[in-house]
Scaffold this motif. Structure first.
Motif, PDB file in Angstrom:
ATOM      1  N   LEU A 184       8.196 -14.284   5.711  1.00 39.16           N
ATOM      2  CA  LEU A 184       7.150 -13.403   5.824  1.00 39.16           C
ATOM      3  C   LEU A 184       6.425 -12.877   4.832  1.00 39.16           C
ATOM      4  O   LEU A 184       7.014 -12.525   3.675  1.00 39.16           O
ATOM      5  N   ILE A 185       4.979 -13.197   4.917  1.00 42.38           N
ATOM      6  CA  ILE A 185       4.064 -12.579   4.049  1.00 42.38           C
ATOM      7  C   ILE A 185       3.733 -11.171   4.557  1.00 42.38           C
ATOM      8  O   ILE A 185       3.366 -10.957   5.387  1.00 42.38           O
ATOM      9  N   LYS A 186       3.691 -10.182   3.463  1.00 38.00           N
ATOM     10  CA  LYS A 186       3.673  -8.633   3.824  1.00 38.00           C
ATOM     11  C   LYS A 186       2.654  -8.195   2.815  1.00 38.00           C
ATOM     12  O   LYS A 186       2.610  -8.612   1.524  1.00 38.00           O
ATOM     13  N   PRO A 187       1.477  -7.202   2.996  1.00 42.21           N
ATOM     14  CA  PRO A 187       0.667  -6.905   2.216  1.00 42.21           C
ATOM     15  C   PRO A 187       1.349  -5.574   1.409  1.00 42.21           C
ATOM     16  O   PRO A 187       2.057  -4.736   2.240  1.00 42.21           O
ATOM     17  N   SER A 188       1.281  -5.464   0.245  1.00 44.11           N
ATOM     18  CA  SER A 188       1.976  -4.531  -0.302  1.00 44.11           C
ATOM     19  C   SER A 188       1.293  -3.121   0.236  1.00 44.11           C
ATOM     20  O   SER A 188       2.312  -2.120   0.232  1.00 44.11           O
ATOM     21  N   ALA A 189       0.062  -2.621   0.226  1.00 44.45           N
ATOM     22  CA  ALA A 189      -0.357  -1.626   0.665  1.00 44.45           C
ATOM     23  C   ALA A 189      -0.660  -1.470   2.084  1.00 44.45           C
ATOM     24  O   ALA A 189      -1.047  -0.610   2.677  1.00 44.45           O
ATOM     25  N   GLY A 190       0.032  -2.125   3.120  1.00 43.19           N
ATOM     26  CA  GLY A 190      -0.266  -2.212   4.500  1.00 43.19           C
ATOM     27  C   GLY A 190       0.542  -1.331   5.201  1.00 43.19           C
ATOM     28  O   GLY A 190       1.382  -0.730   4.714  1.00 43.19           O
ATOM     29  N   GLY A 191       0.323  -1.469   6.646  1.00 41.87           N
ATOM     30  CA  GLY A 191       1.153  -0.803   7.683  1.00 41.87           C
ATOM     31  C   GLY A 191       0.621  -1.251   8.958  1.00 41.87           C
ATOM     32  O   GLY A 191      -0.273  -1.827   8.906  1.00 41.87           O
TER      33      GLY A 191
END
Length: 727
Positions: A184-191
């Motif tokens: 899974l790719i996830k953005p560090s600053a995301g939500g």
């Protein structure tokens, strides 16, 4: 209506065990609080402020001038244009509004600036209280890479992966082999699931990283990414925490949020049926609750927050930290319903310096609560966002036992593409899970929104799925079930009702002294047939009506179908009541009852029945001709060479250039609306002509590119207008 319904229907049990979970109202802690948000959450916060005797200030963009939260607040301030970056995300504009209204504190709601450290710092510098945690907690927990590395030191388990700041695509690709596929790719600053992508194969990783970075940069202003192992059969379980400024931290149980689509929650409930089904469920609940409290303690957290975990369905006693949301959650009502605790009230009191008077042993979960998010979207068209005007609205279900509705809808409200498509939440409480689901199903069947497409029919199908009813949930369930869902289509009864309504309208609007203007079919001898062409879903329908009078009783035929006997009766609400007309059509003794809305032109009819809604409109000659031409097969290709935007929005990226050779399935450009990015692909092989550029606004169904198959003239298509009802 925003009905808090707090305490829950089990308030007697909760109050007896908790010794009064909500602080008693007294002298206001703040004279004025500004709500830095919009929509249903702004209305919900304003309601609690009013109950506490605190003056509320709403802020709004130019697009939201007529919004409900603007009407319900004691004062409202316009802070900029429709674009969120120039209004709801403008720190300077919100601080200026605080100064102009003498607001002493800001409640950020969720989304927008709710987890922005710079916003919290700016408020502190201006001497204004931020109703959220401290800057350090925002900084640590707002960065998913940093938060994962941080909570490990507090003994909180995390998902295996690679989480280091500053990694470029090449470094992530190199590290992926050790993480393992699927990942899974996830953005560090995301939500909110934005920018998250599942990658099954190594060869798909490079292109997916490019898309993920673009989405992350657009949504959060930070394109930092990290990778995680994809957990099989995952359950998404989160824990609500409350913490004061004196080191007291408690949890209020867990919420099950496994019913998601594209990592965006759709239905949430409390408590988790997974934990309830385990013989040691109470022990697991205590362990995961303590882990959440430890995560909060590790950053000296204050206020209301949520710690999210992945739990394997196959091993419920194993859970992994995903992230901490340093704000109120969309799904907070289900916790309020089972605990009787008003979380917003506690946010206000903690921000004012009051200590928590609620101990962990006071928290008792009573009954079960389920929440369904109502979106302005079309599930049948891939959940494309929908815009329009709310023509009719009935939220009276909020008065029924165990039902709560958090909404910002009002008649006449314009649903625009500028903001999130979630427009309301319907929440149901019951003594047990089955009762709560039954109540929610009934409430959704009676919750009427006409004028804009919604996902209500889909929500009813989802909560009545056998696996959902049995509590067999995971975060991939919706994607697996979607292909088999059968959405209701417009059929003969709706076409017949619309035809009779239109005929009545023509008859009633005709000059009373002019028989030539009447449409009742009267002539010497046999009645003349009267015909109208209607558009619903799919091909248009030709309805033939034969009969005298105003058209309320007639013989009808849809296309080449059988001739049927039909009668129509429309019941209008009393003149002094704000009700919705009801249309009853009887077709060969089969009765159909609809809630009804009609546009000002009286040629567009909106029907609602049991959670399902549709639009049937009268087509003029030009529209009929255009539909016929669109249905003529094209020589040399069965696919449409015109690429149209499936939704109104903004072009955020153009991947190819004019004159490029493309293949069917190749991504051409991306359009974003209501916080969702949709990639548009080529339908055929050929040479592409792009008719838009990055930053352009487009309408639904607007032609954005044309593919010229090999051997055809490469002529630019000048029809960029499309044939959208939203134009």
């Amino acid at each position: 209506m925003t009905n808090l319904n707090i305490p829950s229907p089990a308030d007697a049990a909760v109050s007896a065990s908790a010794g009064g979970s909500n602080p008693a109202a007294g002298t206001p802690l703040f004279a004025t609080v500004l709500v830095a948000n919009r929509g249903e959450i702004a209305c919900r916060v304003i309601r609690t402020l009013r109950l506490m005797g605190i003056r509320s200030v709403a802020v709004y963009s130019e697009a939201d001038a007529g919004a409900r939260h603007v009407r319900e607040a004691d004062q409202a301030v316009c802070i900029g244009p429709a674009a969120a970056s120039e209004s709801y995300l403008s720190i300077d504009a919100i601080i200026a509004a605080c100064r102009a209204t003498e607001a002493q504190a800001v409640h950020p709601g969720y989304g927008f600036l709710s987890e922005n450290p710079a916003f919290a710092q700016a408020l502190e510098a201006a001497g204004i209280v931020f109703m959220g945690p401290g800057v350090e907690a925002l900084n640590v927990m707002g960065d998913k890479i940093r938060s994962k590395n941080h909570v490990v030191q507090a003994g909180v388990p995390v998902v295996p992966g690679i989480a280091e700041p500053g990694l470029n695509d090449g470094q992530l690709i190199a590290a992926a082999a050790n993480v393992g596929y699927p990942l899974l790719i996830k953005p560090s600053a995301g939500g909110g699931g934005k920018g998250m992508h599942v990658v099954e194969r190594a060869e798909d990783l490079p292109a997916t990283l490019v898309t993920a970075r673009r989405v992350a940069a657009s949504a959060f202003g930070d394109d930092t990414l990290f990778l995680e192992r994809l957990i099989s059969s995952p359950r998404h379980i989160e824990v609500q925490v409350l913490a004061d400024n004196f080191g007291h931290v408690i949890h209020l149980g867990e919420r099950e949020c496994s019913l998601q689509r594209r990592h965006q929650k759709v239905v949430e409930e409390a408590p988790s049926p997974l934990l309830d089904s385990q013989h040691d469920g109470a022990a697991i609940r205590a362990r995961i609750g303590e882990a959440a409290c430890n995560a909060a303690r590790s950053v000296a957290y204050t206020g209301a927050g949520t710690v999210e975990f992945l739990v394997s369905d196959n091993a419920p006693d194993e859970f992994f930290f995903m992230e901490m949301n340093t704000r109120l959650q969309v799904e907070h009502p289900v916790t309020e319903m089972v605990t009787g605790v008003d979380l917003v009230q506690w946010q206000v009191r903690i921000a004012a310096g009051e200590p928590l008077t609620l101990a962990q042993t006071d928290v008792v979960l009573s009954g079960h609560a389920v929440e369904a998010r109502v979106y302005a979207e079309n599930p049948e068209r891939g959940f494309m966002p929908s815009i329009g005007t709310v023509l009719e609205l009935d939220e009276s279900v909020t008065g029924e036992p165990g039902i709560r509705v958090d909404s910002a809808l009002i008649r006449g409200l314009e649903i625009s593409p500028n903001y999130d498509p979630m427009i309301a939440k319907v929440i149901a409480w019951g003594e047990d899970r089955a009762t709560a689901l039954d109540r929610l199903d009934r409430a959704l069947s009676e919750y009427v929104v006409l004028g804009v497409e919604t996902n209500i029919e889909y929500l009813r199908m989802l909560i009545n799925d056998d696996d959902v009813r049995a509590g067999r949930l995971d975060t991939t369930l919706i994607e697996r079930k979607l292909p088999a869902l059968k959405f209701r289509q417009v059929s003969d009864p709706e076409y017949i009702a619309a035809a009779l309504l239109y005929r009545q309208e023509l008859s009633s609007s005709a000059a009373p002294t002019s028989p030539w203007a009447l449409h009742d079919g009267w002539r010497l001898g046999e009645d003349a047939p009267w015909r109208v062409v209607l558009a619903g879903q799919g091909p248009h329908a030709l309805v033939t009506v034969t009969g005298r009078g105003d058209g309320s009783a007639a013989r009808v035929q849809v296309n080449d179908g059988p001739i049927r006997q039909a009668t129509l009766q429309v019941t209008l609400p009393p003149a002094a009541a704000a009700g919705i007309p009801t249309a009853q059509v009887i077709v060969d003794e089969e009765v159909h009852r609809y809630r009804l809305a009609v546009t000002g032109a009286r040629t567009d009819y909106r029907f609602f029945e049991g959670g399902w809604s549709c639009s049937v409109r009268v087509l003029g000659r030009e529209a009929v001709t255009a539909r016929i031409r669109a249905g003529i097969p094209r020589e040399g290709s069965a696919a449409d060479p015109q690429v149209r935007s499936p939704m109104p929005g903004t072009v955020v990226a153009v991947i190819v250039s004019n004159g490029d050779s493309v293949e069917a399935g190749q991504t051409l450009l991306a359009v974003e609306a209501m916080k969702m990015e949709h990639q548009l692909t080529a339908s055929v092989d050929g040479t592409v002509h792009i008719s838009v550029k990055a930053g352009d606004l487009v309408r639904a169904d607007q032609v954005v590119a044309t593919i010229h198959p090999a051997g055809t003239a490469d002529t630019a298509d000048t029809d960029s207008e499309g044939a959208s009802s939203n134009a």
